[in-house]
Motif scaffolding. Structure first.
Motif, PDB file in Angstrom:
ATOM      1  N   PHE A 120       0.829  -1.206   0.000  1.00 35.83           N
ATOM      2  CA  PHE A 120       0.000   0.000   0.000  1.00 35.83           C
ATOM      3  C   PHE A 120       0.866   1.259   0.000  1.00 35.83           C
ATOM      4  N   GLY A 121       1.995   1.210   0.738  1.00 36.56           N
ATOM      5  CA  GLY A 121       2.903   2.348   0.740  1.00 36.56           C
ATOM      6  C   GLY A 121       3.436   2.655  -0.647  1.00 36.56           C
ATOM      7  N   ALA A 122       3.791   1.610  -1.391  1.00 37.46           N
ATOM      8  CA  ALA A 122       4.245   1.816  -2.768  1.00 37.46           C
ATOM      9  C   ALA A 122       3.095   2.278  -3.652  1.00 37.46           C
ATOM     10  N   GLN A 123       1.927   1.726  -3.415  1.00 36.29           N
ATOM     11  CA  GLN A 123       0.747   2.101  -4.193  1.00 36.29           C
ATOM     12  C   GLN A 123       0.407   3.582  -4.002  1.00 36.29           C
ATOM     13  N   LEU A 124       0.485   4.063  -2.768  1.00 39.02           N
ATOM     14  CA  LEU A 124       0.196   5.472  -2.493  1.00 39.02           C
ATOM     15  C   LEU A 124       1.188   6.408  -3.186  1.00 39.02           C
ATOM     16  N   GLY A 125       2.376   5.890  -3.509  1.00 38.06           N
ATOM     17  CA  GLY A 125       3.378   6.709  -4.183  1.00 38.06           C
ATOM     18  C   GLY A 125       3.071   7.004  -5.633  1.00 38.06           C
ATOM     19  N   ASP A 126       2.050   6.334  -6.184  1.00 40.78           N
ATOM     20  CA  ASP A 126       1.720   6.515  -7.609  1.00 40.78           C
ATOM     21  C   ASP A 126       2.973   6.372  -8.479  1.00 40.78           C
ATOM     22  N   TYR A 131       9.024  -4.700   2.463  1.00 41.06           N
ATOM     23  CA  TYR A 131       7.955  -5.034   1.524  1.00 41.06           C
ATOM     24  C   TYR A 131       7.628  -3.859   0.606  1.00 41.06           C
ATOM     25  N   ALA A 132       7.744  -2.637   1.115  1.00 40.11           N
ATOM     26  CA  ALA A 132       7.510  -1.464   0.267  1.00 40.11           C
ATOM     27  C   ALA A 132       8.554  -1.383  -0.843  1.00 40.11           C
ATOM     28  N   ALA A 133       9.813  -1.649  -0.481  1.00 41.54           N
ATOM     29  CA  ALA A 133      10.881  -1.616  -1.482  1.00 41.54           C
ATOM     30  C   ALA A 133      10.683  -2.701  -2.539  1.00 41.54           C
TER      31      ALA A 133
END
Length: 382
Positions: free
Chosen positions: A168-174, A192-194
């Protein structure tokens, strides 16, 4: 039943508690088979989260077997092996109807902000968590999902928060193809974000932390470039240097309130409860991202004041995106990534302990002992 019980900051123990009961026709009782200690559990353990009451059982990452269901439950039966998202949500309010399960309006008296979370203080509804032998699961037809036969149990428990939150953190980064992404924090969510940033098309992924064993995991698990901020006078300047003095396209704050702040921040945060932890990581994110870039925040902060450089974010024209993760919304794509071999969540698990040793587990995780990255907790049947 045996359960982890909070007795004050840095004080937890395993005690006998009454078995949870069906309190509503749509409840289920789940016998916990695997739980986990989450980095955000440390916010409670350290006394950073307001209204964390003595007697509370922590634990918002858990899977188990359905022991009992209420009379209106239709989707689960006794014996089903289930994974339970950390969100407690009704599935039918204004916010749930829009997929914002973490902002459910019907499960928390403090629902002006977050919805319900298992084992995460009375600011999130006061629900007991899964670091126990049994747990009550409200809205059992909405939150839990039956674990697919092909899925490993350890992967399943990690999907209930850490994996979904990193994704989700990566997703929020667009993130768009070729973006440079900086992840602050090499704990489980940051790892997991990386990893997820690559799945979304990033061209370069950099991870910042100060613990070498976690940075090594970022290199081997997430295939990221790594930076130990303790080795630089100013890590923000280093991030600028390595991005041609522009800054990263996306910065993900996967640290939150546990950032190493100064003495004043520690006193006002942990002693006086005047701010929700240290804002160091978030301010680094604002400084390290390029003008017009995006800051994604999935590190947990207290629901009170933190000294954030909002003026700089305004003047740089940044997009700030954040929320508690609507976990179940992430599962279909994550199931595909795991089944196709692109992601193996339990590669970051370093410790597995019985419930009876959970106090030692918290101490080990908090003090960063024995190269601990992620600890799973296994209740022993009474």
């Amino acid at each position: 039943m045996k359960a982890m019980v909070y007795r004050g900051p840095y004080k937890i123990r395993v005690e006998e508690k009454p078995m949870p009961k069906i309190e509503h026709p749509n409840d289920a009782i789940v016998r916990v088979t695997t739980a986990a200690i989450c980095g955000s559990d440390l916010h409670l353990y350290h006394g950073l989260m307001p209204d964390t009451r003595v007697g509370t059982t922590f634990g918002h990452e858990f899977i188990g077997v359905v022991e009992e269901v209420g009379p209106s439950v239709q989707n689960l039966t006794r014996g089903d092996r289930v994974m339970v998202p950390f969100n407690v949500y009704c599935g039918s309010c204004y916010f749930c109807a829009r997929g914002l399960y973490s902002n459910c309006h019907n499960v928390n008296p403090n629902a002006t902000a977050v919805g319900g979370i298992y084992g995460y203080s009375h600011t999130t509804g006061g629900y007991d968590g899964g670091q126990a032998e049994f747990v009550r699961v409200p809205f059992a037809d909405v939150g839990p999902a039956i674990i697919p036969d092909w899925m490993d149990s350890e992967d399943a428990v990690l999907l209930t928060d850490a994996v979904a939150t990193g994704y989700f953190g990566a997703q929020l980064g667009d993130i768009v193809e070729g973006d440079t992404v900086v992840v602050l924090g090499a704990g489980p969510v940051g790892l997991y974000a990386a990893k997820s940033a690559w799945l979304m098309g990033a061209g370069r992924v950099l991870v910042v932390d100060h613990l070498e064993y976690r940075l090594e995991k970022a290199r081997t698990f997430a295939h990221a470039e790594t930076f130990n901020f303790a080795e630089y006078d100013d890590i923000v300047v280093e991030m600028k240097k390595t991005t041609d003095f522009l800054g990263a396209d996306v910065v993900i704050d996967a640290v939150g309130a546990e950032a190493d702040g100064n003495f004043l921040q520690q006193v006002t945060g942990t002693k006086l409860k005047l701010q929700g932890g240290s804002p160091i990581a978030l301010n680094w994110a604002i400084d390290a991202v390029r003008k017009g870039g995006t800051v994604s925040v999935v590190g947990a902060y207290g629901p009170i004041f933190s000294a954030v450089k909002f003026g700089d974010a305004l003047n740089k024209g940044l997009t700030l995106r954040m929320n508690q993760t609507p976990v179940k919304r992430q599962w279909p794509r994550l199931f595909d990534h795991i089944r196709n071999g692109y992601l193996k969540p339990n590669d970051i698990v370093t410790h597995r302990i019985p419930l009876e040793e959970i106090a030692e587990g918290y101490h080990m995780f908090s003090a960063k002992l024995d190269n601990c990255i992620k600890t799973l907790v296994i209740p022993t049947p009474s």
